[in-house]
Design a protein around this motif. Structure first.
Motif: not given
Length: 291
Positions: A178-180, A199-204, A278-285
């Motif tokens: 998921g994104p940041d 699953f659920d994705m939960i925003a800030a 791209l934020q999601t891939l950044g979190k993976l990195a």
């Protein structure tokens, strides 16, 4: 010319960047969406290995007619630019034709263009008319699919086995997906071929976005395909795939998806899906400790 030998050419302009066109042209999950020349035709995929030396085997089925077997051998793959493959078509074990297929892709303004040349040898009968009709319809479908394709790429400075292990592990995938600012709450997760992740994705801000991923082909550590649904057993909104390529000790990750409709693609672009992906891939990195 007609007869046993023919050289055919097909050209299409595509309202998509060349990266999307390349993914739609080469990725098995995308080829499954555009390869059938008509709604009455179904394609059954037996093998799909898109790399130099790999092969793709499919059955083209029409009610009341013998299945047509197509075997593709990939000879050249230059990302976003050029592919060359052999193609043998047979019916009931009898070869009907052999061909060499060359595809040239180029960026044109904000879109792209593909020119496909088919050097065709008819073995059992004159196949030129069938190729002109079938390939022409397929190219029209390709242009439509490419225009609904979103491609995300990132080189992660970690070994491919580590990146694959972080992604295709039911214990670690929910920790970074998921994104940041987003987190995941899992109901069920099974990352094998034929499995699913509900699953659920939960925003800030606490907003909950129900998700359901259904997994298709899974080929460790090269890649996998899946479909995205709006909530558990909800409507499908995209066909997606991810690939992992070794690159000098790092891993080149490609995450791509074909949205169900042009409207859904526009909506996704509008709310910034590319940047969020791209934020999601950044979190993976960061999760794998990119060095």
């Amino acid at each position: 010319m007609s007869g046993r030998f023919a050289t055919l050419s097909f050209e299409r302009s595509v309202a998509a960047p060349v990266s999307a066109l390349w993914s739609a042209w080469t990725a098995p999950a995308a080829r499954a969406l555009w390869a059938a020349p008509a709604p009455s035709v179904t394609i059954e995929w037996l093998e799909a290995d898109t790399r130099v030396g790999g092969r793709e085997v499919s059955l083209c089925k029409t009610a009341g007619e013998p299945a047509i077997r197509c075997e593709v051998g990939w000879l050249v793959l230059q990302a976003d630019a050029l592919s060359v493959n052999s193609e043998i078509v047979s019916v009931d074990g009898v070869p009907q034709s052999a061909a060499l297929v060359t595809a040239d892709l180029t960026p044109v303004g904000g879109g792209s263009r593909i020119v496909v040349t088919v050097q065709l040898s008819s073995l059992a009968e004159d196949m030129e008319a069938g190729y002109r009709q079938g390939f022409g319809a397929g190219m029209d479908n390709l242009a439509d699919v490419a225009a609904r394709t979103m491609v995300l790429r990132r080189v992660i400075r970690a070994p491919r086995a580590v990146v694959w292990g972080a992604w295709m592990n039911p214990e670690t995938l929910p920790l970074w997906w998921g994104p940041d600012g987003f987190s995941c709450r899992t109901q069920r997760i099974d990352l094998r071929a034929g499995g699913e992740w509900v699953f659920d994705m939960i925003a800030a801000d606490g907003t909950v976005y129900p998700n359901h991923h259904r997994y298709g082909d899974v080929r460790p550590p090269d890649g996998f395909s899946y479909t995205l649904h709006w909530g558990e057993n909800g409507p499908k909104h995209a066909d997606a795939w991810a690939s992992f390529e070794e690159q000098d000790g790092a891993t080149a990750v490609t995450l791509a998806m074909v949205f169900n409709t042009a409207a859904e693609f526009r909506d996704a672009k509008g709310f910034g899906a590319e940047a969020l992906g791209l934020q999601t891939l950044g979190k993976l990195a960061r999760f794998v400790g990119e060095t």
